[in-house]
Design a protein around this motif. Structure first.
Motif, short mmCIF file in Angstrom:
data_model
loop_
_atom_site.label_atom_id
_atom_site.label_comp_id
_atom_site.label_asym_id
_atom_site.label_seq_id
_atom_site.Cartn_x
_atom_site.Cartn_y
_atom_site.Cartn_z
N LEU A 281 0.83 -1.21 0.00
CA LEU A 281 0.00 0.00 0.00
C LEU A 281 0.86 1.26 0.00
O LEU A 281 0.56 2.23 -0.70
N GLU A 284 1.89 2.14 -3.18
CA GLU A 284 0.72 2.39 -4.02
C GLU A 284 0.48 1.27 -5.02
O GLU A 284 -0.04 1.49 -6.12
N TRP A 286 -1.87 -1.25 -5.28
CA TRP A 286 -3.14 -1.66 -4.71
C TRP A 286 -3.49 -3.10 -5.04
O TRP A 286 -4.07 -3.81 -4.21
N GLU A 287 -3.13 -3.54 -6.23
CA GLU A 287 -3.42 -4.93 -6.60
C GLU A 287 -2.57 -5.89 -5.78
O GLU A 287 -3.05 -6.93 -5.31
N ALA A 289 -1.33 -5.27 -2.83
CA ALA A 289 -1.83 -5.20 -1.46
C ALA A 289 -3.09 -6.05 -1.30
O ALA A 289 -3.23 -6.80 -0.33
N ALA A 290 -4.00 -5.95 -2.27
CA ALA A 290 -5.23 -6.74 -2.21
C ALA A 290 -4.91 -8.23 -2.18
O ALA A 290 -5.52 -9.00 -1.42
N CYS A 313 -8.81 -1.61 -0.66
CA CYS A 313 -8.26 -1.91 -1.99
C CYS A 313 -9.39 -2.08 -3.02
O CYS A 313 -9.31 -1.55 -4.13
N TYR A 314 -10.41 -2.83 -2.65
CA TYR A 314 -11.53 -3.04 -3.57
C TYR A 314 -12.19 -1.71 -3.93
O TYR A 314 -12.56 -1.47 -5.09
N HIS A 316 -10.77 1.29 -3.92
CA HIS A 316 -9.85 2.05 -4.77
C HIS A 316 -9.81 1.49 -6.19
O HIS A 316 -9.72 2.26 -7.16
N LEU A 317 -9.87 0.17 -6.32
CA LEU A 317 -9.77 -0.48 -7.62
C LEU A 317 -11.10 -0.55 -8.35
O LEU A 317 -11.16 -1.02 -9.49
N GLU A 345 -2.19 5.34 3.92
CA GLU A 345 -1.29 5.12 2.79
C GLU A 345 0.10 5.63 3.12
O GLU A 345 0.26 6.57 3.86
#
Length: 345
Positions: A281, A284, A286-287, A289-290, A313-314, A316-317, A345
């Motif tokens: 995270l 940055e 995000w994928e 991190a998820a 994450c979900y 943000h994505l 973050e």
């Protein structure tokens, strides 16, 4: 359950005691009585404590949470929290079990007893995983047997650090400053719970701040020794402190490499995978991190910090369907329920 009696003083918003005399309180296993205030255990949303200070979140008017702070002046804040946790867990589990039964879904109910605080952990709706998280004592325990009554050595000490929010082994840390200005002298003193990485920076500040007056130096030196004393040597996750410090210093790839070395020896570790996700995270990613939050939940399906991180994450994505499914699993009726404490973050 015994009727536990204690004395306390209310605290104001600045954490200062109100009034000169202590008030009486007791807990009979069902209702917490604080002077003239009666609080059913089922209405207490959360309980935490630091030293003698107890923080309660209770259901107020319009179902809005109300925070109550008090110092236990006679008795044990730790014991009170433990008793409240057990009572709250039983009340919530019983209510959920009855709700499922009323809907003809009794077979979906599942619980275990925390091996550390003996609270009832409601696992209904969660997959069976190698680890179980207890929100009442903030531990992540290995499910070593069907009875789940044999805690692994040392695991009770691991949790999220108050200061940095990383999975670690926080310890009590004394912040002490002495001052002397001509005819005026005194000291300031408070205690917090921090991981070694967070202890180090504050310990150096203490040493520099106390150097001119000498008297505060011994305390600062003692805390420096504790901060650099290798608290995870012989622990469940050797190398965790070093990895966390690298992450705090922005050396995220080095930290991730160190976390993965820990996982080579302890492949089931929801908290360590949570830290890796947090490192992603900060980069940055995000994928990435998820993905790590998902791995963490594969180890411990009811680990709320990872669920919150995954929800962030979900969101943000733009993964609206996955976010909706996650919220449904956790019984979240709106974004604030699951997203109220998003990782920074």
């Amino acid at each position: 359950m015994e009727n536990y009696q204690f004395k306390f003083k209310w605290l104001n918003d600045q954490g200062q005691p109100q009034g000169f005399y202590s008030k009486k309180g007791h807990f009979d296993g069902e209702t917490l009585v604080l002077d003239t205030v009666d609080l059913p255990s089922a209405a207490i949303l959360d309980v935490d404590y630091r030293e003698r200070t107890v923080i309660l979140s209770v259901v107020g008017e319009n179902s809005e949470p109300v925070h109550l702070l008090f110092n236990v002046t006679s008795g044990s804040a730790d014991r009170l929290k433990l008793m409240l946790g057990r009572a709250r867990s039983r009340a919530w589990a019983r209510r959920h079990k009855e709700e499922l039964a009323s809907e003809g879904r009794s077979s979906e109910y599942r619980d275990v007893t925390c091996p550390h605080c003996h609270a009832v952990i409601d696992l209904s709706g969660f997959a069976k995983t190698p680890q179980v998280s207890c929100e009442f004592c903030h531990t992540v325990s290995d499910d070593q047997s069907e009875s789940f009554d044999a805690p692994a050595k040392g695991e009770k000490k691991y949790r999220l650090c108050d200061e940095c929010g990383m999975f670690s082994k926080p310890r009590r840390f004394t912040i002490f400053y002495f001052y002397f200005l001509l005819v005026v002298y005194g000291f300031s003193h408070r205690q917090t719970w921090r991981c070694p990485g967070c202890m180090r920076s504050e310990a150096w500040k203490m040493l520099l701040g106390n150097a001119i007056f000498v008297l505060g130096v011994p305390v600062a030196i003692a805390q420096l020794f504790r901060a650099y004393g290798g608290t995870d040597v012989g622990g469940k996750y050797p190398g965790l402190d070093s990895a966390n410090i690298k992450a705090r210093n922005g050396k995220f790839q080095q930290a991730i490499d160190d976390y993965r070395k820990i996982l080579d020896k302890q492949p089931v570790a929801a908290g360590v995978k949570y830290n890796i996700a947090m490192a992603f995270l900060h980069r940055e990613d995000w994928e990435g991190a998820a993905r790590m939050f998902q791995y963490s939940l594969t180890d411990c399906a009811n680990y709320r910090p990872s669920a919150r991180g995954l929800a962030a994450c979900y969101e943000h994505l733009g993964e609206t369907e996955k976010l909706a499914a996650l919220k449904k699993q956790w019984g979240a009726k709106d974004d604030e329920v699951l997203l109220e404490e998003l990782p920074e973050e």
